[in-house]
Design an enzyme around this catalytic site. Sequence first.
Site, mmCIF file in Angstrom:
data_model
loop_
_atom_site.group_PDB
_atom_site.id
_atom_site.type_symbol
_atom_site.label_atom_id
_atom_site.label_comp_id
_atom_site.label_asym_id
_atom_site.label_seq_id
_atom_site.Cartn_x
_atom_site.Cartn_y
_atom_site.Cartn_z
ATOM 1 C CG HIS A 148 -11.828 0.957 1.654
ATOM 2 N ND1 HIS A 148 -11.140 -0.152 1.222
ATOM 3 C CD2 HIS A 148 -10.923 1.971 1.668
ATOM 4 C CE1 HIS A 148 -9.875 0.157 1.001
ATOM 5 N NE2 HIS A 148 -9.710 1.443 1.249
ATOM 6 C CG ASN A 193 -7.219 5.211 -2.548
ATOM 7 O OD1 ASN A 193 -7.323 6.166 -3.305
ATOM 8 N ND2 ASN A 193 -6.901 5.344 -1.270
ATOM 9 C CD GLN A 239 -8.336 -2.018 -3.107
ATOM 10 O OE1 GLN A 239 -8.222 -2.105 -4.330
ATOM 11 N NE2 GLN A 239 -9.259 -2.665 -2.428
ATOM 12 C CG ASP A 251 -8.698 5.788 7.804
ATOM 13 O OD1 ASP A 251 -8.920 5.322 6.679
ATOM 14 O OD2 ASP A 251 -7.592 5.656 8.386
ATOM 15 C CG HIS A 308 -10.445 6.634 1.728
ATOM 16 N ND1 HIS A 308 -9.615 6.540 2.815
ATOM 17 C CD2 HIS A 308 -10.083 5.617 0.893
ATOM 18 C CE1 HIS A 308 -8.783 5.516 2.647
ATOM 19 N NE2 HIS A 308 -9.040 4.939 1.483
HETATM 20 P P1 5GP Z 1 -6.660 2.233 1.244
HETATM 21 O O1 5GP Z 1 -5.216 2.607 1.320
HETATM 22 O O2 5GP Z 1 -6.827 0.748 1.027
HETATM 23 O O3 5GP Z 1 -7.448 3.054 0.276
HETATM 24 O O4 5GP Z 1 -7.272 2.611 2.656
HETATM 25 C C1 5GP Z 1 -7.273 1.779 3.765
HETATM 26 C C2 5GP Z 1 -7.601 2.647 4.945
HETATM 27 O O5 5GP Z 1 -7.965 1.803 6.005
HETATM 28 C C3 5GP Z 1 -6.424 3.506 5.431
HETATM 29 O O6 5GP Z 1 -6.815 4.872 5.420
HETATM 30 C C4 5GP Z 1 -6.166 2.985 6.838
HETATM 31 O O7 5GP Z 1 -5.809 4.013 7.736
HETATM 32 C C5 5GP Z 1 -7.486 2.341 7.206
HETATM 33 N N1 5GP Z 1 -7.381 1.222 8.124
HETATM 34 C C6 5GP Z 1 -6.561 0.146 8.004
HETATM 35 N N2 5GP Z 1 -6.767 -0.721 9.005
HETATM 36 C C7 5GP Z 1 -7.761 -0.193 9.766
HETATM 37 C C8 5GP Z 1 -8.418 -0.632 10.953
HETATM 38 O O8 5GP Z 1 -8.153 -1.692 11.515
HETATM 39 N N3 5GP Z 1 -9.393 0.175 11.470
HETATM 40 C C9 5GP Z 1 -9.735 1.359 10.861
HETATM 41 N N4 5GP Z 1 -10.696 2.088 11.440
HETATM 42 N N5 5GP Z 1 -9.120 1.812 9.742
HETATM 43 C C10 5GP Z 1 -8.154 1.041 9.207
#
Ligand code: 5GP
Length: 114
Positions: free
Chosen positions: A100, A87, A94, A29, A102
């Site tokens: 995805h 999420n 989300q 991440d 985590h």
């Molecule tokens: P969500 O909030 O949708 O559950 O999690 C999205 C996750 O994707 C976040 O933890 C954020 O830091 C990660 N993320 C967003 N954009 C990128 C990216 O371009 N590269 C990587 N490696 N992680 C990303």
Amino acid sequence: MDCIFCAIANGEITSNKVYEDEEILCFHDLEPQAPVHVLIIPKKHFESLEAVTESAEDKELLGHLMSKVHVITESLGLENGYRLVCNTGEDGNQTVKHLHFHLLGKRKMAWPPG
Ligand code: 5GP
Ligand code: ZN
């Protein structure tokens, strides 16, 4: 379709990969919330877990993803445990609309989550 995780899955955007096969990808991440914080995604685009169906194809893919979790946790040295989080939607907070999971570890997690 403009999806950052599809772009990562097809190599248009680089990521720090932990595990990859034909169907799934695991990468670090960008903003880690624990000493180990990686994301596990199916390469196929699903907007969220809610988009996964009972089709044989979806069951095979998600089963495959889950069957590889122990491979990933072993490679990351998470023998003391971890948290796997998905999420989903507005209330799930989300932010990236590509399914995805985590995987967080190497610190004691709190419960309930915020
Ligand atoms: P969500 O909030 O949708 O559950 O999690 C999205 C996750 O994707 C976040 O933890 C954020 O830091 C990660 N993320 C967003 N954009 C990128 C990216 O371009 N590269 C990587 N490696 N992680 C990303
Ligand atoms: Zn996508």
